[in-house]
Design a protein around this motif. Structure first.
Motif, PDB file in Angstrom:
ATOM      1  N   ARG A 181      78.309  95.739 -58.054  1.00 22.51           N
ATOM      2  CA  ARG A 181      79.655  95.739 -57.473  1.00 22.51           C
ATOM      3  C   ARG A 181      80.652  96.439 -58.394  1.00 22.51           C
ATOM      4  N   LEU A 182      80.524  96.170 -59.688  1.00 26.02           N
ATOM      5  CA  LEU A 182      81.468  96.757 -60.629  1.00 26.02           C
ATOM      6  C   LEU A 182      81.288  98.269 -60.710  1.00 26.02           C
ATOM      7  N   VAL A 183      80.039  98.717 -60.799  1.00 28.21           N
ATOM      8  CA  VAL A 183      79.772 100.158 -60.828  1.00 28.21           C
ATOM      9  C   VAL A 183      80.258 100.819 -59.544  1.00 28.21           C
ATOM     10  N   ALA A 184      79.957 100.198 -58.394  1.00 26.91           N
ATOM     11  CA  ALA A 184      80.334 100.767 -57.102  1.00 26.91           C
ATOM     12  C   ALA A 184      81.845 100.832 -56.919  1.00 26.91           C
ATOM     13  N   SER A 185      82.600 100.005 -57.653  1.00 24.27           N
ATOM     14  CA  SER A 185      84.057 100.048 -57.532  1.00 24.27           C
ATOM     15  C   SER A 185      84.639 101.309 -58.156  1.00 24.27           C
ATOM     16  N   GLY A 186      83.847 101.980 -58.997  1.00 27.78           N
ATOM     17  CA  GLY A 186      84.335 103.201 -59.628  1.00 27.78           C
ATOM     18  C   GLY A 186      83.500 104.431 -59.371  1.00 27.78           C
ATOM     19  N   LEU A 187      82.242 104.238 -58.927  1.00 31.30           N
ATOM     20  CA  LEU A 187      81.354 105.379 -58.731  1.00 31.30           C
ATOM     21  C   LEU A 187      80.342 105.055 -57.636  1.00 31.30           C
ATOM     22  N   ALA A 188      80.293 105.886 -56.606  1.00 32.12           N
ATOM     23  CA  ALA A 188      79.300 105.738 -55.546  1.00 32.12           C
ATOM     24  C   ALA A 188      78.094 106.600 -55.903  1.00 32.12           C
ATOM     25  N   VAL A 189      76.922 105.968 -56.004  1.00 25.15           N
ATOM     26  CA  VAL A 189      75.691 106.676 -56.364  1.00 25.15           C
ATOM     27  C   VAL A 189      74.656 106.407 -55.279  1.00 25.15           C
ATOM     28  N   ARG A 190      74.104 107.476 -54.691  1.00 24.83           N
ATOM     29  CA  ARG A 190      73.083 107.293 -53.657  1.00 24.83           C
ATOM     30  C   ARG A 190      72.101 108.455 -53.687  1.00 24.83           C
ATOM     31  N   VAL A 191      70.895 108.178 -53.231  1.00 24.77           N
ATOM     32  CA  VAL A 191      69.878 109.217 -53.113  1.00 24.77           C
ATOM     33  C   VAL A 191      70.122 109.973 -51.811  1.00 24.77           C
ATOM     34  N   ALA A 197      58.297 119.775 -55.383  1.00 23.05           N
ATOM     35  CA  ALA A 197      58.776 120.987 -56.052  1.00 23.05           C
ATOM     36  C   ALA A 197      57.888 121.269 -57.257  1.00 23.05           C
ATOM     37  N   ARG A 198      57.902 122.512 -57.682  1.00 22.75           N
ATOM     38  CA  ARG A 198      57.285 122.882 -58.953  1.00 22.75           C
ATOM     39  C   ARG A 198      58.311 122.604 -60.050  1.00 22.75           C
ATOM     40  N   VAL A 199      57.921 121.857 -61.057  1.00 22.14           N
ATOM     41  CA  VAL A 199      58.867 121.463 -62.108  1.00 22.14           C
ATOM     42  C   VAL A 199      58.295 121.770 -63.481  1.00 22.14           C
ATOM     43  N   ARG A 200      59.200 121.934 -64.436  1.00 24.06           N
ATOM     44  CA  ARG A 200      58.782 122.258 -65.802  1.00 24.06           C
ATOM     45  C   ARG A 200      58.610 120.984 -66.620  1.00 24.06           C
ATOM     46  N   THR A 201      57.466 120.876 -67.297  1.00 25.94           N
ATOM     47  CA  THR A 201      57.168 119.758 -68.188  1.00 25.94           C
ATOM     48  C   THR A 201      56.865 120.322 -69.574  1.00 25.94           C
ATOM     49  N   PRO A 202      56.731 119.470 -70.587  1.00 27.36           N
ATOM     50  CA  PRO A 202      56.366 119.967 -71.922  1.00 27.36           C
ATOM     51  C   PRO A 202      55.038 120.720 -71.934  1.00 27.36           C
ATOM     52  N   ASP A 203      54.182 120.481 -70.920  1.00 24.24           N
ATOM     53  CA  ASP A 203      52.877 121.141 -70.864  1.00 24.24           C
ATOM     54  C   ASP A 203      52.867 122.337 -69.923  1.00 24.24           C
ATOM     55  N   GLY A 204      54.019 122.688 -69.368  1.00 23.80           N
ATOM     56  CA  GLY A 204      54.067 123.824 -68.458  1.00 23.80           C
ATOM     57  C   GLY A 204      54.605 123.436 -67.100  1.00 23.80           C
ATOM     58  N   VAL A 205      54.549 124.379 -66.169  1.00 27.90           N
ATOM     59  CA  VAL A 205      55.057 124.151 -64.820  1.00 27.90           C
ATOM     60  C   VAL A 205      53.949 123.533 -63.967  1.00 27.90           C
ATOM     61  N   VAL A 206      54.277 122.429 -63.312  1.00 33.80           N
ATOM     62  CA  VAL A 206      53.272 121.703 -62.533  1.00 33.80           C
ATOM     63  C   VAL A 206      53.868 121.289 -61.189  1.00 33.80           C
ATOM     64  N   ASP A 207      52.992 120.793 -60.302  1.00 36.29           N
ATOM     65  CA  ASP A 207      53.463 120.223 -59.039  1.00 36.29           C
ATOM     66  C   ASP A 207      54.122 118.871 -59.309  1.00 36.29           C
ATOM     67  N   GLY A 208      55.283 118.688 -58.771  1.00 37.63           N
ATOM     68  CA  GLY A 208      56.005 117.433 -58.936  1.00 37.63           C
ATOM     69  C   GLY A 208      57.001 117.267 -57.804  1.00 37.63           C
ATOM     70  N   GLY A 209      58.215 116.894 -58.150  1.00 39.48           N
ATOM     71  CA  GLY A 209      59.206 116.697 -57.104  1.00 39.48           C
ATOM     72  C   GLY A 209      60.611 116.678 -57.670  1.00 39.48           C
ATOM     73  N   ARG A 210      61.585 116.585 -56.770  1.00 39.09           N
ATOM     74  CA  ARG A 210      62.996 116.495 -57.156  1.00 39.09           C
ATOM     75  C   ARG A 210      63.674 115.419 -56.329  1.00 39.09           C
ATOM     76  N   VAL A 211      64.441 114.593 -57.007  1.00 41.21           N
ATOM     77  CA  VAL A 211      65.295 113.606 -56.348  1.00 41.21           C
ATOM     78  C   VAL A 211      66.742 114.021 -56.596  1.00 41.21           C
ATOM     79  N   THR A 212      67.520 114.093 -55.525  1.00 41.51           N
ATOM     80  CA  THR A 212      68.931 114.462 -55.652  1.00 41.51           C
ATOM     81  C   THR A 212      69.804 113.235 -55.419  1.00 41.51           C
ATOM     82  N   LEU A 213      70.740 113.020 -56.338  1.00 31.97           N
ATOM     83  CA  LEU A 213      71.700 111.932 -56.233  1.00 31.97           C
ATOM     84  C   LEU A 213      73.086 112.500 -55.939  1.00 31.97           C
ATOM     85  N   ALA A 214      73.805 111.860 -55.047  1.00 33.44           N
ATOM     86  CA  ALA A 214      75.227 112.143 -54.871  1.00 33.44           C
ATOM     87  C   ALA A 214      75.999 111.174 -55.755  1.00 33.44           C
TER      88      ALA A 214
END
Length: 316
Positions: A181-191, A197-214
């Protein structure tokens, strides 16, 4: 503190004695609860991970007496909470000597202005009551007990029972809810989006994904800053550590994009998932760090998460 607990225990015992005494004045002996039952009941608060999001729980009632009774229903009275409500229809259940049965409830509304139940550990958590329950009982087995056919919880003798909370779930839910409640009173966070997606890791580019937050500041609210978003049982940060710092700085569109990879690739992790799509978030409000809160995904986003884990792990 111990003296206070003993005093609370005496008050609860007095309530039990009154409830039992009331039962003893019933005009019909068939409706009377045996005198030795009330003082030999115990109860424990239990909450599984599948119940966290909906604030559901059970009060597990154990019959330590020598008499068979029927458990008709019950409610929970906990510090920092409003009245509980039934979680669906409770069918009368036979409570034989030594047996335990669950009363399914929804926790009452959290009162953030009131102190939460105590957090205990070790032996204290197993034996020290932090709440009370009012359970309703009728004598005999469920199939034959007088008044046990309705299952509404409005029949039977009311008995007040001390409740322990070995995993301190009442304190945890109170802290998490108030932080949300306290966080939501100042910042709305949602997926807003989950995709492969292809993403970069310490071992190289691999199959993974992306989550976007507003991430949207609330006008007139307190200053809220995201400190960290941690991985889950399903998802790990592609960089190999929790998302923090620049990872959580919103772009011009107010979005934060989190690159991720599967936390594990054994199929039962998805098949048995309970909390893998709830993102753990640490934030501070006006400079004060808050307890961990969770940002959930929608059903559609949850399905997309399972799909990207499936694809990234290369399952057939």
């Amino acid at each position: 503190m111990r003296a206070g607990r003993r005093a609370a225990g005496l008050l609860a015992a007095a309530a039990v004695a009154l409830a039992t005494g009331a039962a003893c004045t019933a005009p019909d002996d068939a409706d009377r609860l045996p005198d030795d039952v009330a003082g030999h009941l115990s109860a424990e608060l239990r909450q599984e991970r599948t119940q966290y999001a909906d604030r559901r729980a059970v009060v597990h009632v154990t019959n330590g007496s020598g008499s068979t009774v029927t458990l008709v229903g019950g409610t929970l009275d906990a510090p920092g909470y409003g009245p509980s409500s039934p979680d669906g229809h409770h069918r009368p259940r036979t409570l034989a000597p030594g047996a335990g049965r669950d009363v399914r409830i929804r926790l009452g509304d959290v009162d953030c202005d009131a102190a939460a139940p105590e957090t205990l550990s070790g032996a204290d958590a197993q034996t020290t009551p932090v709440a009370t329950a009012t359970v309703r009982l009728v004598p005999g087995e469920a199939s034959a007990a007088p008044g046990a056919d309705g299952g509404s919880g409005d029949t039977g003798t009311a008995v007040r029972v001390d409740v322990t909370d070995p995993l301190a779930r009442l304190a945890a839910v109170h802290a998490e809810t108030c932080a949300e409640r306290l966080v939501a009173s100042g910042l709305a966070v949602r997926v807003t989006d989950v995709r492969a997606a292809r993403v970069r890791t310490p071992d190289g580019v691999v199959d993974g994904g992306r989550v976007t937050l507003a991430v949207e500041p609330v006008p007139g609210g307190p200053d809220v800053r995201l400190l960290q978003v941690a991985g889950t049982t399903l998802l790990s940060p592609a960089a190999g550590h929790a998302w923090s710092g620049d990872d959580l700085t919103p772009g011009a569109d107010g979005r934060v994009v989190l690159d991720l990879v599967p936390a594990r690739c054994d199929p039962h992790v998805v098949a048995e998932d309970k909390r893998g799509t709830f993102l753990p978030v640490h934030a501070e409000v006006n400079g004060a760090r808050q307890p961990e809160i969770y940002v959930p995904m929608s059903d559609e986003q949850r399905a997309a998460t399972y799909d990207l884990v499936h694809d990234a792990c290369g399952w057939d």
